[in-house]
Design a protein around this motif. Sequence first.
Motif, PDB file in Angstrom:
ATOM      1  N   SER A 133      14.181  -8.064   0.901  1.00 60.41           N
ATOM      2  CA  SER A 133      13.736  -7.654  -0.428  1.00 60.41           C
ATOM      3  C   SER A 133      14.225  -6.256  -0.795  1.00 60.41           C
ATOM      4  O   SER A 133      13.945  -5.785  -1.892  1.00 60.41           O
ATOM      5  CB  SER A 133      12.202  -7.700  -0.494  1.00 60.41           C
ATOM      6  OG  SER A 133      11.642  -6.826   0.463  1.00 60.41           O
ATOM      7  N   PHE A 134      14.957  -5.605   0.105  1.00 55.44           N
ATOM      8  CA  PHE A 134      15.375  -4.229  -0.145  1.00 55.44           C
ATOM      9  C   PHE A 134      16.862  -4.152  -0.472  1.00 55.44           C
ATOM     10  O   PHE A 134      17.647  -5.043  -0.156  1.00 55.44           O
ATOM     11  CB  PHE A 134      15.063  -3.349   1.068  1.00 55.44           C
ATOM     12  CG  PHE A 134      13.596  -3.244   1.363  1.00 55.44           C
ATOM     13  CD1 PHE A 134      12.788  -2.417   0.608  1.00 55.44           C
ATOM     14  CD2 PHE A 134      13.021  -3.995   2.368  1.00 55.44           C
ATOM     15  CE1 PHE A 134      11.434  -2.331   0.859  1.00 55.44           C
ATOM     16  CE2 PHE A 134      11.670  -3.916   2.627  1.00 55.44           C
ATOM     17  CZ  PHE A 134      10.885  -3.082   1.869  1.00 55.44           C
ATOM     18  N   GLN A 151       9.382   2.391  -7.596  1.00 56.74           N
ATOM     19  CA  GLN A 151       9.378   0.952  -7.848  1.00 56.74           C
ATOM     20  C   GLN A 151       8.216   0.255  -7.161  1.00 56.74           C
ATOM     21  O   GLN A 151       7.854  -0.865  -7.548  1.00 56.74           O
ATOM     22  CB  GLN A 151      10.701   0.348  -7.375  1.00 56.74           C
ATOM     23  CG  GLN A 151      10.961   0.520  -5.874  1.00 56.74           C
ATOM     24  CD  GLN A 151      12.300  -0.017  -5.459  1.00 56.74           C
ATOM     25  OE1 GLN A 151      12.651  -1.156  -5.779  1.00 56.74           O
ATOM     26  NE2 GLN A 151      13.089   0.804  -4.756  1.00 56.74           N
ATOM     27  N   TRP A 152       7.629   0.892  -6.153  1.00 51.52           N
ATOM     28  CA  TRP A 152       6.523   0.264  -5.425  1.00 51.52           C
ATOM     29  C   TRP A 152       5.168   0.884  -5.773  1.00 51.52           C
ATOM     30  O   TRP A 152       4.151   0.509  -5.185  1.00 51.52           O
ATOM     31  CB  TRP A 152       6.758   0.368  -3.909  1.00 51.52           C
ATOM     32  CG  TRP A 152       8.059  -0.209  -3.479  1.00 51.52           C
ATOM     33  CD1 TRP A 152       8.538  -1.443  -3.749  1.00 51.52           C
ATOM     34  CD2 TRP A 152       9.072   0.448  -2.695  1.00 51.52           C
ATOM     35  NE1 TRP A 152       9.781  -1.616  -3.200  1.00 51.52           N
ATOM     36  CE2 TRP A 152      10.139  -0.475  -2.534  1.00 51.52           C
ATOM     37  CE3 TRP A 152       9.185   1.699  -2.108  1.00 51.52           C
ATOM     38  CZ2 TRP A 152      11.287  -0.171  -1.827  1.00 51.52           C
ATOM     39  CZ3 TRP A 152      10.333   2.003  -1.399  1.00 51.52           C
ATOM     40  CH2 TRP A 152      11.360   1.084  -1.257  1.00 51.52           C
ATOM     41  N   LYS A 153       5.165   1.853  -6.684  1.00 51.31           N
ATOM     42  CA  LYS A 153       3.904   2.531  -7.007  1.00 51.31           C
ATOM     43  C   LYS A 153       2.867   1.545  -7.523  1.00 51.31           C
ATOM     44  O   LYS A 153       1.714   1.573  -7.096  1.00 51.31           O
ATOM     45  CB  LYS A 153       4.147   3.637  -8.035  1.00 51.31           C
ATOM     46  CG  LYS A 153       2.855   4.394  -8.396  1.00 51.31           C
ATOM     47  CD  LYS A 153       3.047   5.355  -9.562  1.00 51.31           C
ATOM     48  CE  LYS A 153       3.802   6.596  -9.137  1.00 51.31           C
ATOM     49  NZ  LYS A 153       3.823   7.617 -10.200  1.00 51.31           N
ATOM     50  N   GLY A 174       2.640  -1.666  -7.028  1.00 53.43           N
ATOM     51  CA  GLY A 174       2.178  -2.527  -5.939  1.00 53.43           C
ATOM     52  C   GLY A 174       1.219  -1.814  -5.010  1.00 53.43           C
ATOM     53  O   GLY A 174       0.238  -2.395  -4.544  1.00 53.43           O
ATOM     54  N   ALA A 175       1.512  -0.535  -4.722  1.00 54.82           N
ATOM     55  CA  ALA A 175       0.628   0.245  -3.852  1.00 54.82           C
ATOM     56  C   ALA A 175      -0.750   0.395  -4.490  1.00 54.82           C
ATOM     57  O   ALA A 175      -1.783   0.235  -3.831  1.00 54.82           O
ATOM     58  CB  ALA A 175       1.247   1.607  -3.573  1.00 54.82           C
ATOM     59  N   GLU A 192       4.224   2.366   3.181  1.00 53.63           N
ATOM     60  CA  GLU A 192       3.295   1.355   3.692  1.00 53.63           C
ATOM     61  C   GLU A 192       2.369   1.950   4.742  1.00 53.63           C
ATOM     62  O   GLU A 192       1.184   1.634   4.795  1.00 53.63           O
ATOM     63  CB  GLU A 192       4.093   0.196   4.306  1.00 53.63           C
ATOM     64  CG  GLU A 192       3.281  -1.032   4.634  1.00 53.63           C
ATOM     65  CD  GLU A 192       2.820  -1.790   3.407  1.00 53.63           C
ATOM     66  OE1 GLU A 192       2.037  -2.730   3.574  1.00 53.63           O
ATOM     67  OE2 GLU A 192       3.210  -1.423   2.277  1.00 53.63           O
ATOM     68  N   GLU A 229      15.900   2.341   1.466  1.00 57.94           N
ATOM     69  CA  GLU A 229      14.713   1.752   0.856  1.00 57.94           C
ATOM     70  C   GLU A 229      13.748   1.241   1.921  1.00 57.94           C
ATOM     71  O   GLU A 229      12.533   1.368   1.767  1.00 57.94           O
ATOM     72  CB  GLU A 229      15.118   0.605  -0.078  1.00 57.94           C
ATOM     73  CG  GLU A 229      15.659   1.065  -1.416  1.00 57.94           C
ATOM     74  CD  GLU A 229      15.615  -0.044  -2.452  1.00 57.94           C
ATOM     75  OE1 GLU A 229      15.229  -1.174  -2.102  1.00 57.94           O
ATOM     76  OE2 GLU A 229      15.951   0.221  -3.620  1.00 57.94           O
ATOM     77  N   MET A 258      10.599   5.347  -4.261  1.00 57.33           N
ATOM     78  CA  MET A 258       9.230   4.845  -4.120  1.00 57.33           C
ATOM     79  C   MET A 258       8.589   4.451  -5.448  1.00 57.33           C
ATOM     80  O   MET A 258       7.616   3.692  -5.458  1.00 57.33           O
ATOM     81  CB  MET A 258       8.355   5.895  -3.427  1.00 57.33           C
ATOM     82  CG  MET A 258       8.647   6.085  -1.964  1.00 57.33           C
ATOM     83  SD  MET A 258       7.439   7.172  -1.186  1.00 57.33           S
ATOM     84  CE  MET A 258       8.037   7.199   0.504  1.00 57.33           C
ATOM     85  N   PHE A 279      10.028   2.546   2.182  1.00 62.75           N
ATOM     86  CA  PHE A 279       8.920   1.598   2.059  1.00 62.75           C
ATOM     87  C   PHE A 279       8.028   1.656   3.295  1.00 62.75           C
ATOM     88  O   PHE A 279       6.795   1.573   3.178  1.00 62.75           O
ATOM     89  CB  PHE A 279       9.465   0.190   1.859  1.00 62.75           C
ATOM     90  CG  PHE A 279       8.379  -0.846   1.689  1.00 62.75           C
ATOM     91  CD1 PHE A 279       7.793  -1.050   0.451  1.00 62.75           C
ATOM     92  CD2 PHE A 279       7.943  -1.601   2.762  1.00 62.75           C
ATOM     93  CE1 PHE A 279       6.792  -1.989   0.287  1.00 62.75           C
ATOM     94  CE2 PHE A 279       6.948  -2.538   2.614  1.00 62.75           C
ATOM     95  CZ  PHE A 279       6.371  -2.735   1.366  1.00 62.75           C
ATOM     96  N   LYS A 339      -2.823  -2.766  -4.321  1.00 62.69           N
ATOM     97  CA  LYS A 339      -3.481  -2.996  -3.031  1.00 62.69           C
ATOM     98  C   LYS A 339      -4.827  -2.275  -2.986  1.00 62.69           C
ATOM     99  O   LYS A 339      -5.808  -2.798  -2.449  1.00 62.69           O
ATOM    100  CB  LYS A 339      -2.583  -2.524  -1.885  1.00 62.69           C
ATOM    101  CG  LYS A 339      -1.354  -3.398  -1.676  1.00 62.69           C
ATOM    102  CD  LYS A 339      -0.549  -2.940  -0.466  1.00 62.69           C
ATOM    103  CE  LYS A 339       0.659  -3.851  -0.263  1.00 62.69           C
ATOM    104  NZ  LYS A 339       1.462  -3.476   0.925  1.00 62.69           N
TER     105      LYS A 339
END
Length: 1685
Positions: free
Chosen positions: A947-948, A1035-1037, A1039-1040, A961, A953, A1033, A957, A1043
């Motif tokens: 996925s990276f 792009q994952w904010k 999603g984080a 994580e 990345e 990071m 990640f 959670k």
Amino acid sequence: MGNNGSSQDSTEPAAEEDVSAPMAAAAIVTLLATRDTPERAPPEDPSEKNYESISFNRRLKDLSIEELAHLRFGIKDMLSVSSSSIKYEELKTLREKILFVISRIVIGDCAPHNMLLCTNKNQEAEDSGQVIENSDDDNDDDDNLFSMIMGNSEDLQKIMQNELHPLDVIVIIMNCCDNFLKQMLIKKMLMCQVAIPLVYPNLLNNEQMFLLWALRHLNLEWTENHTGVHKDNPVDYPMAIVSAIRIGDLSKSKSSILNGVLCNQSNNPFYHKDCDGGHISRKLSNGVVELAWYLPGSRNDDSFDSIWTLANLRGDALDFSSNFDLLNKVSSIMLIFLTKENVCNSFEILEKLSTSSQELIFVFLDVVSPVTERNKKQIEDNFKKLMTLMKNKKNIYVRETVKGIKKSGAALHREIRNSIKEILNGTKTGNNKEKLTMKEVSNIVKDFGVNIDENTEHCRRGKELADFVINILDTSSNEDRNNILPLHGELWLEWSMLSKQHARRVGAEGATPDAFEFEIYQKKRKCREKQFRIVRKLVTEIEKLPQFKKQNQEVVDYFLEWMKFNLDVKSNKMLPKFLSNYHQLWDDIQKKMVKEEKDFGILTNLEKQISDASFGLEHFMREIGQLYEASFNQIKTEYYESLMNNLSMCAADLLIAGFPLEIMDGDACHMPTIWLEAVFDALTQKLNDEKVYVISVLGIQSSGKSTLLNTMFGFNFAVSAGRCTKGVFAQLVSVDEHLAKDLGFKHILVLDTEGIRATELGNHKRWHDNEIATLVIAMGDVTIVNIKGENMTEIEEILQISVHAFIRMRIANNNTKLKPGCFFVHQNVSDVAASREMFFSYERLKNTLDTISAAAGEHEGAREIKSFNDVIEFDVNQQIWYFPNLWNGEPPMAPISPRYSEKAFDLKKHILKYPSEKNISCLKLSDLKNRMSTLWQAILSEDFVFSFKNHQEIKSFARLEKEILSILSKFRNNVSDKKHCYKNKIDNCEEQKLSSYQLTVNYEMRAYIEECHSIFNKQIENFINIDREKNIMEQWKFGAKQKIVSLNEELVSETETNFNNDFQLCKTKYDQERQIVLYKNDIKEFVGQIVRTNFELEMDDTSLRSMFDEKWKEWIEGLRFREIEDNTNILRDAWKMFRAVYSTHHAIFNKYEPFKENVQSCNLANIIVPIIEETDFTVHPVNNNEEYDMINTPQHFIKSGMNEGMLCFGDNTGIKEIEIYTHVIMKEVDTYLKNIKNQDYEYNFLHIIHEKMSNMIKKFEKEYPQYKLTIWYQVKVFAHILKHTIPHLEEMHSEYLKRQNPKNILAEKYKKQAYEIFKGTYNQNQKENIAANILKDILLKAIHASMKDPLSINITNILKASHTEFQTKEELCRKVMLDLRKEHNFDRYITYIREPKRSLESWVEKYVSDYCMKVDLKGKNIMGKEANEIFSNKQIQLIQCVKKASENNDISFKEWLQKFNHAAEEIIPLSNTLFNIFHMKEVEIKDINYFQTELIKSLEELKTSQEKVLGNWDLKELNNVTKQPHMLICESLLGCMAQCPFCGVICSCTIEHPGKEHTAPRHYPNGLTGAHSVGSKELKLTSCNERVAGDGRFRRAHDQKWCKYNDYKSVNAYYASWSIAADTSLEASLYWKWVFAKFAEQFVEYYSKVGFKKYGNEVKCTKIPPEWKNIKEEEVDQSIRSMFQ
């Protein structure tokens, strides 16, 4: 468009269904599955007759080529690698020479010098057998190639007589190839911009052949009037035909002029006099009609605006009147080349031209012979006659010389072009013919006696069958591909998605493993059942298609080609509109400032339409694969098995014959492994399981990957019309027997892939790219990485992901041993300076990949990986190739560059030699099948790396994580702590306040959770904002944060449920009190009935008890309490936890799921862990024959951090040591479970258990970096922990529910007291006695509970005071060593040496247990005596409290209880709740003095009754105390347990002493811990003191670092913390010398088995000094006593 098919119900009438779907597929299945499979017969020749032209045959014989007339080559012959693929050899036979020329055309090299052929059979050349290796010098003269092919001859003139013109060679080739190979060659010739022979002679009978079949698969691409790109087939696309003829001999080459007219560029479509071989007279090709096309591009200087065809008649038109008549019939423009002097001999032709309808352009060239005054007048008269003849036609006349001035070649070309342009554009009036297609031309030429290559029975039959299928598709009510071929439509896509979800555990949250497995299995089964229903319908259609059965293999071949052609035509009709809409929408989106979501939705729909419109034969083959898979696990019948077997066999035959096989479906992004395994099994059977060399290609979209493979191997990969390759296709190449022996393989499997980094798959493309790249690189023995231009960024990113994925697959599957080779091909980089610059770019790339590989190895726990070469073989000096541009000019009129073809040939040579040069053993076909399946399963399970975008990345990640997991853990712990605070308040809440307090608690708890949510949300934002990789990071904010939101919602729901249960329990408690009041009335009524019935009888206790038990049972069963809601599922929670923690490593934990087996409960600390393997950790090995000491460095010792002392690592493999360390982890978890056993289960317990395990692993790796515990270890150990923890937690929860069950509470707490009330009610005068007995029982329990901690302390104090071994650490060690000497037990010695703390604790525990149970002369044990003494003291103190509470007689019983409770609370633990029980409130005690007397009497009687009970106590009674006696003793004595880095002796200090040095009075012989000399392999006898005093050196096993003994403190901090006296006189004590001598063989056996065997250092027994062997046991005992002095 696809809804009709998906919405149909299986119960609908057949009449309403669209039968085209199964019928079309059924036709192809029937044809392939029932085909005749004998050896292929020679292909039909449409013009082969029973007679032969004698004169023409004589000419063939004179040329020594008569044997060629009967040869027939096919595609399979071209897909075979011969010696010429590796080296140029002198070609001896005509067959070899023709094959060589064909092979050059196949790879796109149609240069004239390669078309030359010499038929001279020079015996000297044949006998010489000379082999000339190909030179790598790029400046080799091309004539050398000609010389090598022709052989060396001293008589060049003799050879010249037998040379053939290049066009003659083309004619021979057209006669020697079957129609399918012709088709390929014509396509290659078009790419080379070489004219195509449209009409040519048949060598068997000299009849004319017309190429129509070979033209059908040509796709001409051009720009029409600058309106856009057009793509069509010349067979069906009408265009103007310009024919060129010559009359008589000319001074210039007509073909050369035509080249100048047609092409402004340097390429020459027509071979001419000035080209290589042009001087050779044509012997076979006069009369040939050649075709070339003008294809306008997008340039402003294009000569023409539209496409047109140029037909060139070779030879003098006067000699080939039939072919001239043919051209005269079909041409729009006739271009006549002649001289004025030839007019007189050509009036027959000129008359025909004068009456024809086409436009004429006369090109008058200079006369061949000088003009004299005598013939000048005749020439002028003839020219006037021509003008008179042509007076009715408006012809164009072009003269080479005008008024004595001769035009240049360029000027002449320009004038001819302008003339043609005037006519084509309609600016010149004339009676133009309409444009014709080649199909229409073929119908016309039949009238001239010309044979059409399609006029064979097999071709006709194949066309009829293909037309039948196409007609079905054309008449279908639904043109959606998914409805026409439903098996690989939505059902296959859904099955593929479910397969990935299963492997990657997508959607497994909140479900148990079995439930998740079952759900996925059911969904996949339903998909297959739906597919199989379609299969059954399809099979029923087979019987309706008898015309498709038992067809000849050649009919099948023609059918497949006709299907490809017709499907491409259908796709070409639909694709342009969709592509135009797509590009227009894309441009519109890019222009918008704000991108709208709906625009991308429309874009996605267009992508699907483009995909569906791309309808090719490969989709039918994919449907067959799905038919096989859908039928595989269904009902097995002989018919179905035969059908399926035939299909797999047919697919194998097609692969062998040169048809590509789809390995990976590009639409579903999935591999049909069942179908592929069947095809490979059939292939293995047909090819005898021979070795195969796998070559794969990888590159950016449209970078020329397929073109490169086609050029190297002559392939023609089957792709959809108008699109690049999608998915992965394989094609098989055979290797001739002689070459196979040298190369080491018999076949080559070439994998072509779709381009990476394309936009067709939208957001899923990156994932898909990474999967494909990893698959093809892993499957290939060597991978060609194709790069267009100089930008390597995207390829670099793909390689980063592939490397990381390879490492994870190695870890996940130890059988996946992958190390492919890699060749980089840079296209469009031909300049020498650019190549030099690119070399430095590759050096940078290599360094980057080395760094990334090492980092990925570190990240995944594979420390042995230090560079890119450890994963993928790559030599920056040998495996980088620079290719020039494919096109020699600007398309569409540009030919393939000859240098490109030569480079491809050289690359092919190097790649074929690669396995033998690198000593690579290629796999057999069966092994390749297994590798393919294993790789795909590994890729399916990998959902993290793919996925990276790149390794950076992944690192970012992983860091994010880690922070998220930390935040989530804190969040959960904070809420858990707050929840426990409220829980105590709920237990003490008054009944009337319960409802309001419940609302308050839920509100406050939600507010607290929201507050935590806000805090942690800001924390994750701050973490991202200040990180150096913030941009990555971002792009994952979301999603984080999601959670945290998910956990927030989960905790709110969880806490509300828990609080509701707590309040319900509290309400139930008050319900119990009311029930007891009612029960009291029931008892009174019941007792009254007994008294009235049995007043004369005297009831004894037994009778009363029996009556009570009956009444209690009846009453307790009739009670109704609120049910406690229990939705706890510990197995599901454990699975959820397991998956959450290791969600990025499905490939590993899928192989080691702890929940597939029955879980079992046991004491974790006592488990012998059989799960540790060498793959669970990495350690740096030593393999050196130099003489040095192998020792146990401090890195071989681990400190558990849990008061477990020091564990000695005495071997290099580490397996035994990791097992010991795992034992420590298990014991820690076991201790935690004991501590919480009286609590109710919480999900947070699982998090705490994992956190404990993780913290211990981190501590271990931080202190001892030479050991890296891999993810395998972590997953397996945590799985093992969960497997044995789940039953503990389930039992704990079950016991809690039992304790909270109102009926159980009543039975446990109140039944005995209730009986006393029952009995007392029967005896009214016993109220005080009843109260006294009840209170006595309560006090007895409290006394027992309060005396255990004092009992443990008393026993400890007695032992320490009266037993010398427990007074100092030295005495304890002395006593233990003495016992060891007496037992002579080697295993206990090993434990003492390796794990001294565990050994000492175990000895103390046993000693204390034996002491406590020791019985005196009166039969009483020590523990019982101490327990009775403590009990007696507490009894006396309680009696005093009773008396103190009774000092004032004028008080109520309630007041008395309060006073007593206050007085006794310091003696025993009492709670007010114990005195709020029902009977105490209700008993009417009037005589307090009598009650006090009875109570004191009951307490005094306890001493006697409890003496025996307490006398039977053992250490189990102290399990729940804070510290047991043996732990108290060890804590006070052991102190510092640091071990010597050389021999393992423990520090002598009795307390921890940070910052101070460790010391020991005497050290052990080093060999006791496995230290040995590598040279002699003998265990060392000397002590540390002796070693430090000398000049010896040692090499640590874990990092191979050399150190000197006398400089040991410089090694690291741990070494420096030890003070070892350098004294050669300080030998080891007699005790340890005796131990060494006594157990020498056992030490050798032990360390050879678990020590250094892995590294070839199996230890040997050293020579024991005689004085050591003669030590007596009395001396040993004396040594023990003096050892610590």
